[in-house]
Each structure stands twice: as C-alpha cells, then as structure tokens.
Design a protein around this motif. Structure first.
Motif, PDB file in Angstrom:
ATOM      1  N   MET A   1      -0.992  -7.227  11.189  1.00  0.00           N
ATOM      2  CA  MET A   1      -1.304  -6.224  12.287  1.00  0.00           C
ATOM      3  C   MET A   1      -0.153  -6.340  13.467  1.00  0.00           C
ATOM      4  N   LEU A   2       0.289  -7.482  13.424  1.00  0.00           N
ATOM      5  CA  LEU A   2       1.172  -7.520  14.608  1.00  0.00           C
ATOM      6  C   LEU A   2       2.751  -7.455  14.279  1.00  0.00           C
ATOM      7  N   ASN A   3       3.611  -7.240  15.066  1.00  0.00           N
ATOM      8  CA  ASN A   3       5.039  -6.936  14.567  1.00  0.00           C
ATOM      9  C   ASN A   3       5.588  -8.139  13.659  1.00  0.00           C
ATOM     10  N   ASP A   4       5.020  -9.295  14.039  1.00  0.00           N
ATOM     11  CA  ASP A   4       5.723 -10.487  13.187  1.00  0.00           C
ATOM     12  C   ASP A   4       4.653 -11.040  12.333  1.00  0.00           C
ATOM     13  N   GLY A   5       3.799 -10.152  11.698  1.00  0.00           N
ATOM     14  CA  GLY A   5       2.569 -10.257  10.991  1.00  0.00           C
ATOM     15  C   GLY A   5       3.172 -10.637   9.457  1.00  0.00           C
ATOM     16  N   ASP A   6       2.100 -11.250   8.553  1.00  0.00           N
ATOM     17  CA  ASP A   6       2.334 -11.738   7.227  1.00  0.00           C
ATOM     18  C   ASP A   6       2.589 -10.626   6.409  1.00  0.00           C
ATOM     19  N   TYR A   7       3.161 -10.616   5.292  1.00  0.00           N
ATOM     20  CA  TYR A   7       3.429  -9.415   4.269  1.00  0.00           C
ATOM     21  C   TYR A   7       2.596  -9.447   3.240  1.00  0.00           C
ATOM     22  N   TYR A   8       1.990  -8.186   2.732  1.00  0.00           N
ATOM     23  CA  TYR A   8       0.975  -8.191   1.674  1.00  0.00           C
ATOM     24  C   TYR A   8       1.700  -7.148   0.667  1.00  0.00           C
ATOM     25  N   TYR A   9       1.770  -7.237  -0.551  1.00  0.00           N
ATOM     26  CA  TYR A   9       2.191  -6.451  -1.520  1.00  0.00           C
ATOM     27  C   TYR A   9       0.885  -5.998  -2.508  1.00  0.00           C
ATOM     28  N   VAL A  10       0.562  -5.020  -2.653  1.00  0.00           N
ATOM     29  CA  VAL A  10      -0.712  -4.701  -3.295  1.00  0.00           C
ATOM     30  C   VAL A  10      -0.435  -3.466  -4.444  1.00  0.00           C
ATOM     31  N   ARG A  11      -0.966  -3.873  -5.516  1.00  0.00           N
ATOM     32  CA  ARG A  11      -0.874  -3.118  -6.810  1.00  0.00           C
ATOM     33  C   ARG A  11      -2.395  -2.984  -7.282  1.00  0.00           C
ATOM     34  N   SER A  12      -2.577  -1.708  -7.578  1.00  0.00           N
ATOM     35  CA  SER A  12      -4.007  -1.453  -8.445  1.00  0.00           C
ATOM     36  C   SER A  12      -3.773  -0.731  -9.340  1.00  0.00           C
ATOM     37  N   ARG A  13      -4.573  -0.507 -10.601  1.00  0.00           N
ATOM     38  CA  ARG A  13      -4.929   0.177 -11.658  1.00  0.00           C
ATOM     39  C   ARG A  13      -6.123   0.776 -12.058  1.00  0.00           C
ATOM     40  N   VAL A  14      -6.230   2.090 -11.703  1.00  0.00           N
ATOM     41  CA  VAL A  14      -7.568   2.709 -11.861  1.00  0.00           C
ATOM     42  C   VAL A  14      -7.756   3.487 -13.064  1.00  0.00           C
ATOM     43  N   ARG A  15      -8.990   3.452 -13.656  1.00  0.00           N
ATOM     44  CA  ARG A  15      -9.118   3.984 -14.838  1.00  0.00           C
ATOM     45  C   ARG A  15     -10.249   4.969 -14.372  1.00  0.00           C
ATOM     46  N   GLU A  16      -9.863   6.402 -15.101  1.00  0.00           N
ATOM     47  CA  GLU A  16     -10.627   7.735 -15.201  1.00  0.00           C
ATOM     48  C   GLU A  16     -11.011   7.848 -16.328  1.00  0.00           C
ATOM     49  N   TYR A  17     -12.079   8.200 -16.547  1.00  0.00           N
ATOM     50  CA  TYR A  17     -12.845   8.505 -17.937  1.00  0.00           C
ATOM     51  C   TYR A  17     -13.815   9.720 -17.654  1.00  0.00           C
ATOM     52  N   GLY A  18     -13.345  10.642 -18.296  1.00  0.00           N
ATOM     53  CA  GLY A  18     -14.334  12.044 -18.075  1.00  0.00           C
ATOM     54  C   GLY A  18     -14.979  12.205 -16.971  1.00  0.00           C
ATOM     55  N   MET A  19     -16.165  12.440 -17.083  1.00  0.00           N
ATOM     56  CA  MET A  19     -16.853  12.792 -15.592  1.00  0.00           C
ATOM     57  C   MET A  19     -17.329  11.459 -14.779  1.00  0.00           C
ATOM     58  N   TYR A  20     -17.229  10.160 -15.178  1.00  0.00           N
ATOM     59  CA  TYR A  20     -17.443   9.240 -14.683  1.00  0.00           C
ATOM     60  C   TYR A  20     -16.532   8.984 -13.521  1.00  0.00           C
ATOM     61  N   ARG A  21     -17.017   8.116 -12.536  1.00  0.00           N
ATOM     62  CA  ARG A  21     -16.469   7.755 -11.302  1.00  0.00           C
ATOM     63  C   ARG A  21     -15.101   6.770 -11.469  1.00  0.00           C
ATOM     64  N   PRO A  22     -14.098   6.944 -10.908  1.00  0.00           N
ATOM     65  CA  PRO A  22     -12.946   6.247 -11.160  1.00  0.00           C
ATOM     66  C   PRO A  22     -13.398   4.708 -10.923  1.00  0.00           C
ATOM     67  N   GLU A  23     -12.814   3.802 -11.705  1.00  0.00           N
ATOM     68  CA  GLU A  23     -12.863   2.355 -11.950  1.00  0.00           C
ATOM     69  C   GLU A  23     -11.714   1.696 -11.607  1.00  0.00           C
ATOM     70  N   VAL A  24     -11.571   0.803 -10.805  1.00  0.00           N
ATOM     71  CA  VAL A  24     -10.515  -0.303 -10.310  1.00  0.00           C
ATOM     72  C   VAL A  24     -10.538  -1.146 -11.396  1.00  0.00           C
ATOM     73  N   ILE A  25      -9.729  -1.549 -12.304  1.00  0.00           N
ATOM     74  CA  ILE A  25      -9.864  -2.266 -13.542  1.00  0.00           C
ATOM     75  C   ILE A  25      -8.868  -3.508 -13.067  1.00  0.00           C
ATOM     76  N   GLU A  26      -7.783  -3.253 -12.430  1.00  0.00           N
ATOM     77  CA  GLU A  26      -6.849  -4.617 -12.088  1.00  0.00           C
ATOM     78  C   GLU A  26      -6.395  -4.151 -10.702  1.00  0.00           C
ATOM     79  N   ARG A  27      -6.376  -5.473  -9.856  1.00  0.00           N
ATOM     80  CA  ARG A  27      -5.835  -5.249  -8.559  1.00  0.00           C
ATOM     81  C   ARG A  27      -5.222  -6.558  -8.185  1.00  0.00           C
ATOM     82  N   GLN A  28      -3.894  -6.633  -7.933  1.00  0.00           N
ATOM     83  CA  GLN A  28      -3.183  -7.826  -7.434  1.00  0.00           C
ATOM     84  C   GLN A  28      -2.741  -7.881  -5.880  1.00  0.00           C
ATOM     85  N   VAL A  29      -2.895  -8.929  -5.312  1.00  0.00           N
ATOM     86  CA  VAL A  29      -2.380  -8.961  -3.781  1.00  0.00           C
ATOM     87  C   VAL A  29      -1.557 -10.160  -3.780  1.00  0.00           C
TER      88      VAL A  29
END
Length: 151
Positions: A64-92
């Motif tokens: 939040m501040l100018n000298d704040g910590d660093y966060y690298y975020v990656r997500s993998r989302v699966r979409e299957y037909g009419m179903y709601r998208p699902e987060v299957i992998e997330r790394q921080v």
C-alpha cells in the motif's frame, strides 16, 4: 432411402463431435511469478529493491505504501461449459523488505495454503439519485436567491 440414412448418420456424427468439443475445458493463465532459478540469484539481507527489479522484474502488485513489499501473483482458471469458472491454481510470491531497503524475507504461497479471498470492488454511491444532467440544472432554478447574486 439409403442416401437419407447415410446423410442422417453423417449429420448426427458431426453434431456429436460439435457437442463433445463444445464441452471441453479451456484454461486461462493470469499474472506472473518468477522462476525458482531466478529467485536463487537473490540473497536475503544483501540485495535491495533495485536488485529485485533488475533480476526478476517489477511486481504485479506492490504494498500500500511507496516502499511496500512486493507481491507476484499467478492464477490458472478452468472454464468448463456452462459451469462457473474455477481457480485451480494460484501462486503468490511475497518479497518483504527491511528498513534499510534490503530483502527481509521471500515467501511462496499456494492456493492450498489458505482460504480463497474473494476480491470485490467497493464503489461509493453518488449522492445524486435518479437525476439526469438536465434535471439537476433545471431543478436549481427555484433555489436561486437573487439577493445573494448581487451581494
């Protein structure tokens, strides 16, 4: 008659193939987390924020501040037909910094390490409810006091 049966079978085969391929899962990747080989180049307590920027790049999210910590975020989302998208992998990947701007800690978190945090957008409601631009202007004509205009 045989031609109609063959044509019907062909149409049914094509429709079956289309139905099967329409229900296949699609995957979307979002964000960036540096590779472990790149992180090995960073030394806790020695390297600075500028070194992190040079070696692995600027983060997708900073504190939040100018000298704040660093966060690298990656997500993998699966979409299957009419179903709601699902987060299957997330790394921080969280890189925290000490007071002297050197690396204090490097931590890696996955979806299994905690609870899913729903992200929401908060918007302040406008004080003007159901009034268009012209209604606001025309609605002020009765509120004008001529004595205040020439004061």
């Amino acid at each position: 008659m045989i031609g109609i049966i063959k044509r019907t079978r062909g149409v049914m085969a094509v429709l079956g193939f289309v139905a099967l391929t329409a229900c296949s899962a699609t995957y979307q990747n979002h964000g960036y987390v540096p590779l472990e080989e790149d992180l090995q180049q960073l030394v806790v307590g020695v390297d600075t924020r500028a070194t992190v920027d040079d070696v692995i790049g600027t983060p997708s999210v900073a504190g939040m501040l100018n000298d704040g910590d660093y966060y690298y975020v990656r997500s993998r989302v699966r979409e299957y037909g009419m179903y709601r998208p699902e987060v299957i992998e997330r790394q921080v990947l969280a890189i925290s910094f000490a007071e002297d701007d050197t690396i204090a800690n490097i931590e890696r978190f996955a979806l299994e390490d905690g609870n899913i945090v729903p992200l929401s957008r908060r918007v302040t409601d406008s004080s003007v409810m159901d009034n268009g631009f012209l209604r606001q202007i025309l609605g002020n004509f009765g509120n004008i006091d001529p004595s205040q205009m020439f004061n």
